[in-house]
Structure formats: structure tokens, C-alpha cells
Scaffold this motif. Structure first.
Motif, PDB file in Angstrom:
ATOM      1  N   MET A 151       0.885  -1.253   0.078  1.00  0.00           N
ATOM      2  CA  MET A 151       0.044   0.008   0.037  1.00  0.00           C
ATOM      3  C   MET A 151       0.779   1.329   0.085  1.00  0.00           C
ATOM      4  O   MET A 151       0.678   2.222  -0.781  1.00  0.00           O
ATOM      5  CB  MET A 151      -0.996  -0.036   1.364  1.00  0.00           C
ATOM      6  CG  MET A 151      -1.967  -1.158   1.271  1.00  0.00           C
ATOM      7  SD  MET A 151      -3.118  -1.107   2.327  1.00  0.00           S
ATOM      8  CE  MET A 151      -2.498  -1.679   3.723  1.00  0.00           C
ATOM      9  N   LEU A 152       2.023   1.265   0.663  1.00  0.00           N
ATOM     10  CA  LEU A 152       2.719   2.544   0.801  1.00  0.00           C
ATOM     11  C   LEU A 152       3.434   2.737  -0.447  1.00  0.00           C
ATOM     12  O   LEU A 152       3.712   3.874  -0.839  1.00  0.00           O
ATOM     13  CB  LEU A 152       3.761   2.227   1.857  1.00  0.00           C
ATOM     14  CG  LEU A 152       3.538   2.092   3.291  1.00  0.00           C
ATOM     15  CD1 LEU A 152       4.786   1.835   4.217  1.00  0.00           C
ATOM     16  CD2 LEU A 152       2.922   3.411   3.781  1.00  0.00           C
ATOM     17  N   ALA A 153       3.816   1.551  -1.311  1.00  0.00           N
ATOM     18  CA  ALA A 153       4.440   1.942  -2.367  1.00  0.00           C
ATOM     19  C   ALA A 153       3.605   2.696  -3.528  1.00  0.00           C
ATOM     20  O   ALA A 153       4.225   3.266  -4.390  1.00  0.00           O
ATOM     21  CB  ALA A 153       4.960   0.549  -2.832  1.00  0.00           C
ATOM     22  N   PHE A 154       2.216   2.640  -3.275  1.00  0.00           N
ATOM     23  CA  PHE A 154       1.458   3.314  -4.243  1.00  0.00           C
ATOM     24  C   PHE A 154       0.750   4.532  -3.987  1.00  0.00           C
ATOM     25  O   PHE A 154      -0.210   5.020  -4.669  1.00  0.00           O
ATOM     26  CB  PHE A 154       0.449   2.129  -4.926  1.00  0.00           C
ATOM     27  CG  PHE A 154       1.242   1.167  -5.808  1.00  0.00           C
ATOM     28  CD1 PHE A 154       1.179   1.228  -7.170  1.00  0.00           C
ATOM     29  CD2 PHE A 154       1.821   0.078  -5.216  1.00  0.00           C
ATOM     30  CE1 PHE A 154       1.701   0.405  -7.830  1.00  0.00           C
ATOM     31  CE2 PHE A 154       2.381  -0.844  -5.916  1.00  0.00           C
ATOM     32  CZ  PHE A 154       2.456  -0.816  -7.380  1.00  0.00           C
ATOM     33  N   LEU A 155       1.254   5.056  -2.920  1.00  0.00           N
ATOM     34  CA  LEU A 155       0.583   6.354  -2.121  1.00  0.00           C
ATOM     35  C   LEU A 155       1.190   7.459  -3.018  1.00  0.00           C
ATOM     36  O   LEU A 155       2.223   7.277  -3.614  1.00  0.00           O
ATOM     37  CB  LEU A 155       1.032   6.555  -0.708  1.00  0.00           C
ATOM     38  CG  LEU A 155       0.308   5.773   0.196  1.00  0.00           C
ATOM     39  CD1 LEU A 155       0.900   6.032   1.575  1.00  0.00           C
ATOM     40  CD2 LEU A 155      -1.258   5.602   0.151  1.00  0.00           C
ATOM     41  N   ASP A 156       0.499   8.557  -3.242  1.00  0.00           N
ATOM     42  CA  ASP A 156       0.993   9.738  -3.649  1.00  0.00           C
ATOM     43  C   ASP A 156       2.419  10.328  -2.939  1.00  0.00           C
ATOM     44  O   ASP A 156       2.478   9.744  -1.749  1.00  0.00           O
ATOM     45  CB  ASP A 156       0.179  10.836  -4.191  1.00  0.00           C
ATOM     46  CG  ASP A 156      -0.583  11.468  -3.101  1.00  0.00           C
ATOM     47  OD1 ASP A 156       0.112  11.486  -2.131  1.00  0.00           O
ATOM     48  OD2 ASP A 156      -1.657  12.017  -3.237  1.00  0.00           O
ATOM     49  N   ALA A 157       3.148  11.194  -3.333  1.00  0.00           N
ATOM     50  CA  ALA A 157       4.051  11.733  -2.914  1.00  0.00           C
ATOM     51  C   ALA A 157       3.935  12.240  -1.296  1.00  0.00           C
ATOM     52  O   ALA A 157       4.522  12.011  -0.315  1.00  0.00           O
ATOM     53  CB  ALA A 157       5.094  12.698  -3.535  1.00  0.00           C
ATOM     54  N   GLN A 264      -8.324   5.534   0.110  1.00  0.00           N
ATOM     55  CA  GLN A 264      -7.418   5.576   1.053  1.00  0.00           C
ATOM     56  C   GLN A 264      -6.103   6.324   0.693  1.00  0.00           C
ATOM     57  O   GLN A 264      -5.827   6.077  -0.404  1.00  0.00           O
ATOM     58  CB  GLN A 264      -7.260   4.324   2.002  1.00  0.00           C
ATOM     59  CG  GLN A 264      -8.511   4.047   2.631  1.00  0.00           C
ATOM     60  CD  GLN A 264      -7.923   3.002   3.611  1.00  0.00           C
ATOM     61  OE1 GLN A 264      -6.966   2.923   4.310  1.00  0.00           O
ATOM     62  NE2 GLN A 264      -8.982   1.831   3.708  1.00  0.00           N
ATOM     63  N   GLY A 265      -5.510   7.163   1.719  1.00  0.00           N
ATOM     64  CA  GLY A 265      -4.081   7.344   1.288  1.00  0.00           C
ATOM     65  C   GLY A 265      -3.965   8.500   0.202  1.00  0.00           C
ATOM     66  O   GLY A 265      -2.994   8.751  -0.175  1.00  0.00           O
ATOM     67  N   GLN A 266      -4.955   8.931  -0.446  1.00  0.00           N
ATOM     68  CA  GLN A 266      -4.681  10.012  -1.465  1.00  0.00           C
ATOM     69  C   GLN A 266      -5.789  11.268  -1.139  1.00  0.00           C
ATOM     70  O   GLN A 266      -6.612  11.115  -0.446  1.00  0.00           O
ATOM     71  CB  GLN A 266      -5.115   9.389  -2.950  1.00  0.00           C
ATOM     72  CG  GLN A 266      -4.664   8.149  -3.273  1.00  0.00           C
ATOM     73  CD  GLN A 266      -2.967   8.509  -3.569  1.00  0.00           C
ATOM     74  OE1 GLN A 266      -2.763   9.309  -4.081  1.00  0.00           O
ATOM     75  NE2 GLN A 266      -2.179   7.628  -3.377  1.00  0.00           N
ATOM     76  N   ALA A 267      -5.433  12.205  -1.858  1.00  0.00           N
ATOM     77  CA  ALA A 267      -6.297  13.718  -1.738  1.00  0.00           C
ATOM     78  C   ALA A 267      -7.448  13.313  -2.408  1.00  0.00           C
ATOM     79  O   ALA A 267      -7.687  13.132  -3.412  1.00  0.00           O
ATOM     80  CB  ALA A 267      -5.384  14.803  -2.330  1.00  0.00           C
ATOM     81  N   ARG A 268      -8.587  13.688  -1.569  1.00  0.00           N
ATOM     82  CA  ARG A 268      -9.979  13.732  -2.130  1.00  0.00           C
ATOM     83  C   ARG A 268      -9.979  15.094  -2.642  1.00  0.00           C
ATOM     84  O   ARG A 268     -10.733  15.314  -3.798  1.00  0.00           O
ATOM     85  CB  ARG A 268     -10.930  13.657  -0.935  1.00  0.00           C
ATOM     86  CG  ARG A 268     -11.019  12.423  -0.475  1.00  0.00           C
ATOM     87  CD  ARG A 268     -11.773  12.338   0.823  1.00  0.00           C
ATOM     88  NE  ARG A 268     -11.867  10.954   1.579  1.00  0.00           N
ATOM     89  CZ  ARG A 268     -12.829  10.099   1.353  1.00  0.00           C
ATOM     90  NH1 ARG A 268     -13.601  10.291   0.338  1.00  0.00           N
ATOM     91  NH2 ARG A 268     -12.772   9.081   1.875  1.00  0.00           N
ATOM     92  N   ASP A 269      -9.749  16.153  -2.129  1.00  0.00           N
ATOM     93  CA  ASP A 269      -9.640  17.408  -2.862  1.00  0.00           C
ATOM     94  C   ASP A 269      -8.176  17.936  -2.812  1.00  0.00           C
ATOM     95  O   ASP A 269      -7.394  17.588  -2.191  1.00  0.00           O
ATOM     96  CB  ASP A 269     -10.401  18.499  -1.981  1.00  0.00           C
ATOM     97  CG  ASP A 269     -12.025  18.052  -1.965  1.00  0.00           C
ATOM     98  OD1 ASP A 269     -12.620  17.873  -0.707  1.00  0.00           O
ATOM     99  OD2 ASP A 269     -12.480  17.733  -3.128  1.00  0.00           O
ATOM    100  N   LYS A 270      -8.013  19.014  -3.722  1.00  0.00           N
ATOM    101  CA  LYS A 270      -6.335  19.551  -3.715  1.00  0.00           C
ATOM    102  C   LYS A 270      -6.233  19.929  -2.562  1.00  0.00           C
ATOM    103  O   LYS A 270      -6.746  20.704  -1.871  1.00  0.00           O
ATOM    104  CB  LYS A 270      -6.534  20.665  -4.812  1.00  0.00           C
ATOM    105  CG  LYS A 270      -5.036  21.071  -5.380  1.00  0.00           C
ATOM    106  CD  LYS A 270      -5.192  22.184  -6.333  1.00  0.00           C
ATOM    107  CE  LYS A 270      -3.749  22.521  -6.717  1.00  0.00           C
ATOM    108  NZ  LYS A 270      -3.582  23.405  -7.749  1.00  0.00           N
ATOM    109  N   GLY A 271      -5.056  19.415  -2.002  1.00  0.00           N
ATOM    110  CA  GLY A 271      -4.315  19.861  -0.769  1.00  0.00           C
ATOM    111  C   GLY A 271      -4.723  19.070   0.378  1.00  0.00           C
ATOM    112  O   GLY A 271      -4.323  19.221   1.448  1.00  0.00           O
ATOM    113  N   GLU A 272      -5.816  18.076   0.306  1.00  0.00           N
ATOM    114  CA  GLU A 272      -6.143  17.371   1.317  1.00  0.00           C
ATOM    115  C   GLU A 272      -5.764  15.957   1.091  1.00  0.00           C
ATOM    116  O   GLU A 272      -5.920  15.293   0.242  1.00  0.00           O
ATOM    117  CB  GLU A 272      -7.788  17.290   1.537  1.00  0.00           C
ATOM    118  CG  GLU A 272      -8.283  16.575   2.480  1.00  0.00           C
ATOM    119  CD  GLU A 272      -9.860  16.218   2.655  1.00  0.00           C
ATOM    120  OE1 GLU A 272     -10.271  15.617   3.136  1.00  0.00           O
ATOM    121  OE2 GLU A 272     -10.420  17.174   1.892  1.00  0.00           O
ATOM    122  N   SER A 273      -4.979  15.375   2.031  1.00  0.00           N
ATOM    123  CA  SER A 273      -4.571  13.864   1.991  1.00  0.00           C
ATOM    124  C   SER A 273      -5.217  13.116   3.080  1.00  0.00           C
ATOM    125  O   SER A 273      -5.457  13.812   4.238  1.00  0.00           O
ATOM    126  CB  SER A 273      -2.804  13.945   2.320  1.00  0.00           C
ATOM    127  OG  SER A 273      -2.358  12.584   2.182  1.00  0.00           O
TER     128      SER A 273
END
Length: 275
Positions: A151-157, A264-273
Motif C-alpha cells: 500500500m505504501l508503495a502506491f501512495l502519492d508523494a 484511502q491514502g490519497q487527496a480527495r480534494d486538492k491539498g487534502e490527504s
């Protein structure tokens, strides 16, 4: 618990403290006395007692006056059940997990990320069960488990930076990765390869191959693993399960599209993680 995590909880006020106490009680996995909670808590005695009283009054904890112990309450169980059915991958993944376990003939895990850690949400055990840490509902480390690294490997930066900062890097075995640099290097390889391994990094003798479950927009929503023991299988033999894992992960991902599953693990809106 990392310093960053403690700072986050401190900023959450009374609610954050109460949730910390709930985690503490649940972590014992049995009814627990006040003195035991005191030993494991950073809160002053009066603060801890007040939080326990409030949680008990609200039905989130249950107090046994005869044994003088605290345990999760019925209201908390009802909330947990509702969350399990509405926000967990378990219901939609159940048939695919059962099929994979039969095909693989080994233990199969389903997991999600929770505050940078691994939450095991389901487990299927074959005819030859393995004694190991993972059970549905348990939280484990991400830096040294196959599902965690997948899971960690495919998260955004941004999400990855937050998740890595939350790792304890505790050395469970001689094979455990114990620093961010080593973990990031392995995650880069996992991203290229498409799947992860646990090389006896969390428990001696336990190995696995794990596959991320990604949404249609390539957001991490969970991970699957096939787990065995070194006395029975090698990593090369487990790697032959990758096509089965990939097929199951794809089917689960497809089924979540019609279920409004929360990414999970990604931004729903710009700037939100959301790690």
C-alpha cells in the motif's frame, strides 16, 4: 507511537484523549484494570479516571464493578460493526477472498491503511492454518509487512511522506527495515514490480507476497496477501501466486466502483490527504 502522532493527538483536545484511551483499552484484548491503564498511559491519574468515567457513561466502555475492569462497551461495538460494513473492504471483498484462499491453499489477508499503519480487515485460513500475529481487527506495522509495503508503495508523494513519518521502524526480526531511506528504496522497487514481499520482516518464519488494491483512479484502497511459512514454502513459490492475487485485486477494485468505497491514502480534494 511517534512524536508526530503524539503531537497530532494533543491537538485534538478531549476527543483525541478519549480515543487514545479507547485504543489503550482495546489494545489489551481483555478486560483491564485501572492500574494497568495507568502504566500504559501518559495522562495524569485524575485525567485518565475522568476520561474512563465519561467513556463508560457514554456506553463506549463497560465497567465490571466486581472485577474492577474496563472493556469495550456495547455502543462501541455497534459503531464498530456499522463502520465495518460501511467503510471496510471486507463485505465487498468477501467472496473474492474466499476464492483466493481455496486457489492458493494458503492463508489470505485483506488489509487497509489506518494512520500509516496496517488494519487487517479480513483473513481466510486454509486447512493448514499458521499461528501468526495477524487477525481481523488488529493493527500492525506497515514498514515490515507485505500488505503494508504494497500500500505504501502506491501512495502519492504527499501521502507517502506522512505515512513514512508515522512508522516506528521497530526491529521485529533481523530482516526488518529500520530506517526511512531503506524503506523508500524498497517501495520504489515494489512500485516497479507491482507487488511486495514480507521476507520474515515482521515474524520469524512467516513470509508472504502482497498485491495492492487500487481504485479506477489508481488510488490505494487496500491490499491482499498470500502468506505461508518458510518450512512449507519459499518466496519463489509464493511468487507464483501473483497472477491469482492480481486477478482478485482487480475483481475487488471493480466491485468497489458501484459501492462508493472511500479511497484511502490519497487527496480527495486538492491539498487534502487521507492516510
Amino acid at each position: 507511537m511517534t512524536a508526530q502522532r503524539r503531537e497530532q493527538q494533543a491537538g485534538d483536545g478531549t476527543i483525541g484523549k478519549a480515543v487514545t484511551v479507547l485504543d489503550l483499552v482495546a489494545g489489551f484484548e481483555r478486560p483491564v484494570r485501572f492500574n494497568e491503564l495507568r502504566e500504559g498511559s501518559d495522562y495524569p491519574k485524575a485525567t485518565l479516571y475522568r476520561l474512563l468515567q465519561t467513556l463508560t457513561n457514554q456506553g463506549l466502555l463497560a465497567f465490571d464493578p466486581e472485577r474492577q475492569t474496563y472493556a469495550p462497551g456495547l455502543r462501541l461495538m455497534r459503531l464498530a460493526h456499522a463502520a465495518w460494513e460501511q467503510a471496510s473492504l471486507a463485505p465487498v471483498a468477501r467472496p473474492h477472498l474466499a476464492r483466493l484462499a481455496v486457489q492458493a491453499g494458503e492463508t489470505v489477508h485483506l488489509a487497509q491503511l489506518d494512520a500509516g499503519q496496517v488494519l487487517y480487515v479480513d483473513k481466510r485460513v486454509p486447512s493448514r492454518p499458521i499461528e501468526m500475529f495477524s487477525q481481523a481487527g488488529k493493527v500492525g506495522p506497515a514498514h515490515c509487512t507485505g500488505v503494508g509495503k504494497a500500500m505504501l508503495a502506491f501512495l502519492d508523494a504527499v501521502a507517502l511522506d506522512r505515512a513514512v513519518a508515522l512508522q516506528s521502524f521497530y526491529r521485529f526480526t533481523p530482516h526488518t527495515l529500520t530506517d526511512a531511506e531503506s524503506l523508500r528504496a524498497e517501495l520504489a522497487e515494489i512500485r516497479k514490480r507491482g507487488y511486495a514481499f514480507d521476507r520474515e520482516e515482521h515474524e520469524p518464519g512467516i513470509i508472504c507476497v502482497a498485491m495492492p488494491i487500487l481504485s479506477a483512479r489508481d488510488r490505494v484502497i487496500g491490499a491482499l496477501s498470500v502468506t505461508s511459512v518458510t518450512a512449507r514454502k519459499t518466496l519463489d513459490e509464493l511468487e507464483t501466486m501473483v497472477p491469482l492475487l492480481r486477478e482478485a485485486a482487480g475483481r475487488i477494485s471493480k466491485d468497489t466502483e458501484a459501492w462508493r468505497f472511500p479511497d484511502q491514502g490519497q487527496a480527495r480534494d486538492k491539498g487534502e490527504s487521507n492516510v
